[in-house]
Write a protein that holds these residues in place. Structure first.
Motif, PDB file in Angstrom:
ATOM      1  N   ASP A 209       0.724  -1.197  -0.245  1.00 18.49           N
ATOM      2  CA  ASP A 209      -0.110  -0.142   0.014  1.00 18.49           C
ATOM      3  C   ASP A 209       0.843   1.258   0.074  1.00 18.49           C
ATOM      4  N   CYS A 210       1.111   1.795  -1.083  1.00 18.06           N
ATOM      5  CA  CYS A 210       1.905   3.027  -1.296  1.00 18.06           C
ATOM      6  C   CYS A 210       1.330   4.143  -0.460  1.00 18.06           C
ATOM      7  N   GLU A 211       0.059   4.240  -0.151  1.00 16.11           N
ATOM      8  CA  GLU A 211      -0.569   5.328   0.654  1.00 16.11           C
ATOM      9  C   GLU A 211       0.004   5.346   2.068  1.00 16.11           C
ATOM     10  N   ARG A 212       0.326   4.109   2.538  1.00 17.75           N
ATOM     11  CA  ARG A 212       1.106   3.941   3.768  1.00 17.75           C
ATOM     12  C   ARG A 212       2.535   4.146   3.798  1.00 17.75           C
ATOM     13  N   CYS A 213       3.138   4.136   2.714  1.00 15.12           N
ATOM     14  CA  CYS A 213       4.689   4.351   2.470  1.00 15.12           C
ATOM     15  C   CYS A 213       5.171   5.521   3.090  1.00 15.12           C
ATOM     16  N   GLU A 214       6.178   5.612   4.063  1.00 18.66           N
ATOM     17  CA  GLU A 214       6.833   6.722   4.369  1.00 18.66           C
ATOM     18  C   GLU A 214       7.680   7.502   3.459  1.00 18.66           C
ATOM     19  N   ALA A 215       8.000   6.904   2.399  1.00 14.06           N
ATOM     20  CA  ALA A 215       8.786   7.487   1.385  1.00 14.06           C
ATOM     21  C   ALA A 215       7.752   8.362   0.588  1.00 14.06           C
ATOM     22  N   ARG A 216       6.570   7.803   0.490  1.00 11.64           N
ATOM     23  CA  ARG A 216       5.482   8.859  -0.224  1.00 11.64           C
ATOM     24  C   ARG A 216       5.221  10.156   0.332  1.00 11.64           C
ATOM     25  N   THR A 217       4.993   9.588   1.886  1.00 18.06           N
ATOM     26  CA  THR A 217       4.611  10.902   2.766  1.00 18.06           C
ATOM     27  C   THR A 217       5.692  11.676   2.819  1.00 18.06           C
ATOM     28  N   ALA A 218       6.998  11.239   2.734  1.00 18.66           N
ATOM     29  CA  ALA A 218       8.060  12.404   2.972  1.00 18.66           C
ATOM     30  C   ALA A 218       8.061  13.094   1.519  1.00 18.66           C
ATOM     31  N   THR A 219       7.761  12.688   0.530  1.00 16.84           N
ATOM     32  CA  THR A 219       7.606  13.229  -0.774  1.00 16.84           C
ATOM     33  C   THR A 219       6.626  14.236  -0.745  1.00 16.84           C
ATOM     34  N   LEU A 220       5.415  13.823  -0.374  1.00 16.89           N
ATOM     35  CA  LEU A 220       4.306  14.876  -0.553  1.00 16.89           C
ATOM     36  C   LEU A 220       4.306  15.889   0.388  1.00 16.89           C
ATOM     37  N   ASN A 221       4.886  15.548   1.664  1.00 20.75           N
ATOM     38  CA  ASN A 221       5.219  16.809   2.506  1.00 20.75           C
ATOM     39  C   ASN A 221       6.404  17.340   2.467  1.00 20.75           C
ATOM     40  N   ASN A 222       7.346  16.905   1.447  1.00 20.27           N
ATOM     41  CA  ASN A 222       8.624  17.624   1.496  1.00 20.27           C
ATOM     42  C   ASN A 222       9.327  17.623   2.667  1.00 20.27           C
ATOM     43  N   ASP A 223       9.306  16.378   3.554  1.00 17.64           N
ATOM     44  CA  ASP A 223       9.766  16.214   4.958  1.00 17.64           C
ATOM     45  C   ASP A 223      11.044  15.461   4.858  1.00 17.64           C
ATOM     46  N   ASN A 224      12.222  16.518   4.812  1.00 19.87           N
ATOM     47  CA  ASN A 224      13.563  16.069   4.961  1.00 19.87           C
ATOM     48  C   ASN A 224      13.862  15.184   6.066  1.00 19.87           C
ATOM     49  N   GLN A 225      13.368  15.605   7.085  1.00 16.43           N
ATOM     50  CA  GLN A 225      13.733  14.609   8.135  1.00 16.43           C
ATOM     51  C   GLN A 225      13.115  13.072   8.016  1.00 16.43           C
ATOM     52  N   LEU A 226      12.128  12.859   7.473  1.00 13.80           N
ATOM     53  CA  LEU A 226      11.195  11.655   7.197  1.00 13.80           C
ATOM     54  C   LEU A 226      12.161  10.987   6.171  1.00 13.80           C
ATOM     55  N   ARG A 227      12.890  11.884   5.277  1.00 11.50           N
ATOM     56  CA  ARG A 227      13.497  11.156   4.302  1.00 11.50           C
ATOM     57  C   ARG A 227      14.773  10.481   4.607  1.00 11.50           C
ATOM     58  N   GLU A 228      15.477  11.155   5.850  1.00  5.72           N
ATOM     59  CA  GLU A 228      16.613  10.723   6.444  1.00  5.72           C
ATOM     60  C   GLU A 228      16.346   9.569   7.294  1.00  5.72           C
ATOM     61  N   LYS A 229      15.165   9.542   7.764  1.00  3.78           N
ATOM     62  CA  LYS A 229      14.653   8.251   8.552  1.00  3.78           C
ATOM     63  C   LYS A 229      14.613   7.060   7.650  1.00  3.78           C
ATOM     64  N   VAL A 230      13.823   7.242   6.613  1.00  3.99           N
ATOM     65  CA  VAL A 230      13.609   6.109   5.621  1.00  3.99           C
ATOM     66  C   VAL A 230      14.792   5.653   5.139  1.00  3.99           C
ATOM     67  N   ALA A 231      15.525   6.425   4.811  1.00  2.00           N
ATOM     68  CA  ALA A 231      16.861   6.120   4.069  1.00  2.00           C
ATOM     69  C   ALA A 231      17.976   5.558   4.905  1.00  2.00           C
ATOM     70  N   LYS A 232      17.818   5.747   6.383  1.00  2.00           N
ATOM     71  CA  LYS A 232      18.622   5.094   7.288  1.00  2.00           C
ATOM     72  C   LYS A 232      17.965   3.767   7.332  1.00  2.00           C
ATOM     73  N   LEU A 233      16.660   3.563   7.547  1.00  3.44           N
ATOM     74  CA  LEU A 233      16.075   2.185   7.835  1.00  3.44           C
ATOM     75  C   LEU A 233      16.330   1.241   6.256  1.00  3.44           C
ATOM     76  N   TRP A 234      15.961   2.061   5.179  1.00  4.74           N
ATOM     77  CA  TRP A 234      16.043   1.141   4.053  1.00  4.74           C
ATOM     78  C   TRP A 234      17.616   0.701   3.666  1.00  4.74           C
ATOM     79  N   THR A 235      18.504   1.441   4.189  1.00  4.58           N
ATOM     80  CA  THR A 235      19.984   1.181   3.955  1.00  4.58           C
ATOM     81  C   THR A 235      20.273  -0.194   4.707  1.00  4.58           C
ATOM     82  N   GLU A 236      19.761  -0.285   6.074  1.00  4.33           N
ATOM     83  CA  GLU A 236      19.930  -1.181   7.124  1.00  4.33           C
ATOM     84  C   GLU A 236      19.226  -2.544   6.648  1.00  4.33           C
ATOM     85  N   LEU A 237      18.061  -2.400   5.969  1.00  2.06           N
ATOM     86  CA  LEU A 237      17.248  -3.456   5.473  1.00  2.06           C
ATOM     87  C   LEU A 237      17.856  -4.071   4.371  1.00  2.06           C
TER      88      LEU A 237
END
Length: 116
Positions: free
Chosen positions: A11-39
């Protein structure tokens, strides 16, 4: 089918990458990038976290845009989602998602058909 259900059923609607994009939220982008790097065991930067959804027009992460084997397969078969594929039950490609996310498989099931 909801356009924010990805080819794989996520469900893309629940994806934090989408949320970060729609809200231009750089802090959330950093969080997602860190998590996805680890995963994923590969470096993913905050700059890569821009996506509005797998099946809608607009920006996508580099993985979703050009590397995702599920998306590539569905596009090559002109499918709306993997739920429209006759090979879904035995598909090894989508198994990487559905094996640990039963909601994704449920999202792919047509309303009129409850078993796949």
């Amino acid at each position: 089918m909801n356009k924010l259900i990805a080819y794989c059923g996520l469900d893309c609607e629940r994806c934090e990458a989408r949320t970060a994009t729609l809200n231009n939220d750089n802090q959330l982008r950093e969080k997602v990038a860190k998590l996805w790097t680890e995963l994923n065991g590969v470096e993913i930067t905050a700059e890569m976290i821009n996506c509005v959804g797998c099946r809608v027009d607009g920006v996508k992460t580099p993985f979703c845009n050009s590397l995702c084997p599920i998306r590539k397969c569905a596009l090559s078969k002109s499918l709306k989602t993997c739920g429209d594929c006759s090979e879904l039950q035995n598909c090894k490609t989508i198994y990487m998602i559905t094996s640990n996310n039963t909601e994704a498989l449920t999202n792919l099931k047509p309303i009129s058909r409850k078993t796949i």
